[in-house]
Design a protein around this motif. Structure first.
Motif, PDB file in Angstrom:
ATOM      1  N   VAL A 238     104.575 -14.893  56.964  1.00  0.00           N
ATOM      2  CA  VAL A 238     104.952 -14.421  58.297  1.00  0.00           C
ATOM      3  C   VAL A 238     106.395 -14.820  58.584  1.00  0.00           C
ATOM      4  N   HIS A 239     107.237 -13.838  58.839  1.00  0.00           N
ATOM      5  CA  HIS A 239     108.645 -14.072  59.146  1.00  0.00           C
ATOM      6  C   HIS A 239     108.807 -14.072  60.663  1.00  0.00           C
ATOM      7  N   VAL A 240     109.070 -15.243  61.231  1.00  0.00           N
ATOM      8  CA  VAL A 240     109.178 -15.399  62.687  1.00  0.00           C
ATOM      9  C   VAL A 240     110.596 -15.013  63.097  1.00  0.00           C
ATOM     10  N   LEU A 241     110.721 -13.783  63.601  1.00  0.00           N
ATOM     11  CA  LEU A 241     112.034 -13.182  63.826  1.00  0.00           C
ATOM     12  C   LEU A 241     112.493 -13.261  65.269  1.00  0.00           C
ATOM     13  N   GLY A 242     111.589 -13.003  66.205  1.00  0.00           N
ATOM     14  CA  GLY A 242     111.958 -12.746  67.586  1.00  0.00           C
ATOM     15  C   GLY A 242     112.861 -13.777  68.239  1.00  0.00           C
ATOM     16  N   PRO A 243     114.034 -13.349  68.746  1.00  0.00           N
ATOM     17  CA  PRO A 243     114.932 -14.273  69.446  1.00  0.00           C
ATOM     18  C   PRO A 243     114.530 -14.406  70.911  1.00  0.00           C
ATOM     19  N   ASP A 244     113.323 -14.928  71.152  1.00  0.00           N
ATOM     20  CA  ASP A 244     112.757 -14.934  72.498  1.00  0.00           C
ATOM     21  C   ASP A 244     112.511 -16.357  72.995  1.00  0.00           C
ATOM     22  N   GLY A 245     113.604 -17.090  73.182  1.00  0.00           N
ATOM     23  CA  GLY A 245     113.491 -18.441  73.718  1.00  0.00           C
ATOM     24  C   GLY A 245     112.716 -19.363  72.799  1.00  0.00           C
ATOM     25  N   SER A 246     111.784 -20.073  73.392  1.00  0.00           N
ATOM     26  CA  SER A 246     111.011 -21.058  72.626  1.00  0.00           C
ATOM     27  C   SER A 246     109.679 -20.514  72.149  1.00  0.00           C
ATOM     28  N   ARG A 247     109.439 -19.215  72.317  1.00  0.00           N
ATOM     29  CA  ARG A 247     108.150 -18.652  71.922  1.00  0.00           C
ATOM     30  C   ARG A 247     107.890 -18.802  70.428  1.00  0.00           C
ATOM     31  N   TRP A 248     108.966 -18.873  69.651  1.00  0.00           N
ATOM     32  CA  TRP A 248     108.808 -19.010  68.205  1.00  0.00           C
ATOM     33  C   TRP A 248     108.033 -20.265  67.839  1.00  0.00           C
ATOM     34  N   LYS A 249     108.130 -21.288  68.668  1.00  0.00           N
ATOM     35  CA  LYS A 249     107.418 -22.522  68.379  1.00  0.00           C
ATOM     36  C   LYS A 249     105.904 -22.305  68.429  1.00  0.00           C
ATOM     37  N   THR A 250     105.464 -21.536  69.415  1.00  0.00           N
ATOM     38  CA  THR A 250     104.040 -21.214  69.511  1.00  0.00           C
ATOM     39  C   THR A 250     103.600 -20.362  68.334  1.00  0.00           C
ATOM     40  N   THR A 251     104.457 -19.413  67.931  1.00  0.00           N
ATOM     41  CA  THR A 251     104.110 -18.523  66.824  1.00  0.00           C
ATOM     42  C   THR A 251     103.973 -19.293  65.519  1.00  0.00           C
ATOM     43  N   ILE A 252     104.924 -20.183  65.241  1.00  0.00           N
ATOM     44  CA  ILE A 252     104.845 -20.978  64.011  1.00  0.00           C
ATOM     45  C   ILE A 252     103.579 -21.829  64.009  1.00  0.00           C
ATOM     46  N   ASP A 253     103.288 -22.448  65.132  1.00  0.00           N
ATOM     47  CA  ASP A 253     102.115 -23.317  65.206  1.00  0.00           C
ATOM     48  C   ASP A 253     100.833 -22.526  64.967  1.00  0.00           C
ATOM     49  N   SER A 254     100.692 -21.374  65.625  1.00  0.00           N
ATOM     50  CA  SER A 254      99.457 -20.604  65.478  1.00  0.00           C
ATOM     51  C   SER A 254      99.337 -19.964  64.099  1.00  0.00           C
ATOM     52  N   ALA A 255     100.469 -19.516  63.531  1.00  0.00           N
ATOM     53  CA  ALA A 255     100.418 -18.895  62.207  1.00  0.00           C
ATOM     54  C   ALA A 255     100.035 -19.910  61.135  1.00  0.00           C
ATOM     55  N   THR A 256     100.632 -21.084  61.191  1.00  0.00           N
ATOM     56  CA  THR A 256     100.303 -22.103  60.180  1.00  0.00           C
ATOM     57  C   THR A 256      98.885 -22.632  60.372  1.00  0.00           C
ATOM     58  N   LYS A 257      98.425 -22.716  61.608  1.00  0.00           N
ATOM     59  CA  LYS A 257      97.040 -23.144  61.843  1.00  0.00           C
ATOM     60  C   LYS A 257      96.041 -22.150  61.262  1.00  0.00           C
TER      61      LYS A 257
END
Length: 385
Positions: free
Chosen positions: A232-251
């Motif tokens: 999963v390539h976390v691309l979106g330049p949307d503030g801090s939302r990437w942190k939630t995406t990384i956490d949920s994807a790795t979980k």
């Protein structure tokens, strides 16, 4: 006796270049590769095609570039790409090509209108792939197979950003006559693209937009759409939302590559380099994160989109700014604490890049011109490989 070991913290350390909105000559791309090798970046992610143009010449589908390229002189041919891939290989850089879909595929419609669905309303713009006809997948398979052969890397990027454009499928009689809703259409399309990856023996990489759409609707048919090996390539330049995406994807067991904090087109100036340098990819993970979850973070990529970037400014916009992410991805986070010291190293690196013919931009005001670089300074450089 003293033994020294130096190795990368993350295996995936890259730069994403985009040649769909502005064409980049191969010599300019080689300059990017030269700069990457100086700072130990090892993946050139090439977003070659998009809505604006199709510059790649597919041997079995020459009409794609004939109709989709900006001009005959702004095309990429298999032979020259093979030479570029070898050039990169000799400098320790892999070249990973992107075949983006279902959005950002509009240039295909110039020669194959049957393969796209128009999407023009107040909320969405640009065509999207037509998943309701086998002609679409006959064409995409030929493209994927050709790209896989020419680039030869073990991975291929299958895109999946701007996923909200699938809303336009809801107004298409052909799509809605084939699928019961737009998410069923997305799952069908994604399964077919993942089947291409499997047939070619490629590790698929997809953007977080596609992963979130599939993961969110996993109880409605999304389960198993993306194979376990998908990155999963976390691309979106949307503030801090990437942190939630990384956490949920790795979980969920997915490996991830981060780009959200490192977008060149969103950087106000190279003076913002310290914000890039202090971004820690694993900081998004919770305090109770397991070692297994941390190891699913493969690294990151600096994004150089071509909306307002072309051959005249791509190098100066990217370098030496991208080196800040490069150091973060190479070194242990505990070793990267002194911003002032990093600034001195980045200043020296910028001067070395200029001396080697790479038009790297200044990183701050009032630092003066680059001094003559002594041989001893070259030996002591930290950013330079």
């Amino acid at each position: 006796e003293t033994a020294l070991y130096d190795g990368p913290r993350f295996p995936h350390r890259g730069v994403l270049i985009d040649t769909s909105e502005h064409f980049l000559p191969l010599d300019v791309i080689k300059n990017h590769i030269d700069a990457m090798s100086m700072v130990k970046l090892n993946v050139l992610h090439w977003r070659m095609t998009g809505d604006a143009s199709w510059p790649y010449v597919v041997g079995s589908l020459p009409e794609l570039s004939a109709a989709g390229a900006f001009s005959p002189g702004r095309q990429y041919h298999a032979g020259s790409i093979d030479e570029l891939v070898q050039y990169a290989k000799h400098r320790g850089v892999r070249v990973v090509v992107e075949l983006n879909s279902p959005a950002h595929i509009g240039s295909i419609g110039k020669s194959h209108p049957e393969c796209v669905v128009a999407c023009e309303d107040d909320h969405h713009s640009g065509p999207i792939i037509n998943p309701a006809t086998n002609a679409t997948y006959d064409m995409l398979w030929k493209v994927a197979r050709d790209l896989g052969r020419v680039f030869g890397d073990r991975a291929m990027h299958f895109g999946g950003d701007t996923i909200d454009r699938i809303a336009c499928w809801g107004s298409s009689p052909a799509v809605m006559g084939t699928f019961h809703d737009i998410h069923a259409a997305l799952f069908s399309h994604t399964r077919r693209m993942m089947a291409f990856a499997a047939a070619m023996g490629k590790v698929p990489i997809v953007y977080d937009g596609l992963w979130e759409a599939v993961h969110t609707h996993r109880e409605r048919g999304g389960q198993g759409v993306l194979p376990p090996e998908t990155v999963v390539h976390v691309l979106g330049p949307d503030g801090s939302r990437w942190k939630t995406t990384i956490d949920s994807a790795t979980k969920s067991g997915k490996r991830v590559v981060l780009s959200s904090p490192w977008h060149v087109d969103d950087a106000v100036a190279h003076e913002s380099w310290s914000e890039w340098w202090t971004t820690e990819p694993t900081r998004a993970l919770g305090k109770r994160t397991s070692l297994e979850q941390e190891e699913l973070v493969l690294g990151g990529e600096v994004v150089v989109r071509s909306r307002l970037i072309d051959a005249t400014n791509t190098l100066s916009r990217t370098w030496p700014l991208a080196a800040t992410a490069a150091e973060r991805l190479w070194s242990q986070d505990t070793a990267l604490v002194d911003v002032a010291d990093a600034g001195q190293r980045l200043f020296r690196l910028r001067c070395r890049m200029v001396a080697r013919g790479i038009p790297a931009a200044p990183i701050s005001r009032g630092w003066g011109a680059c001094p003559f670089i002594e041989e001893e300074d070259e030996k002591n450089a930290i950013f330079v490989s």
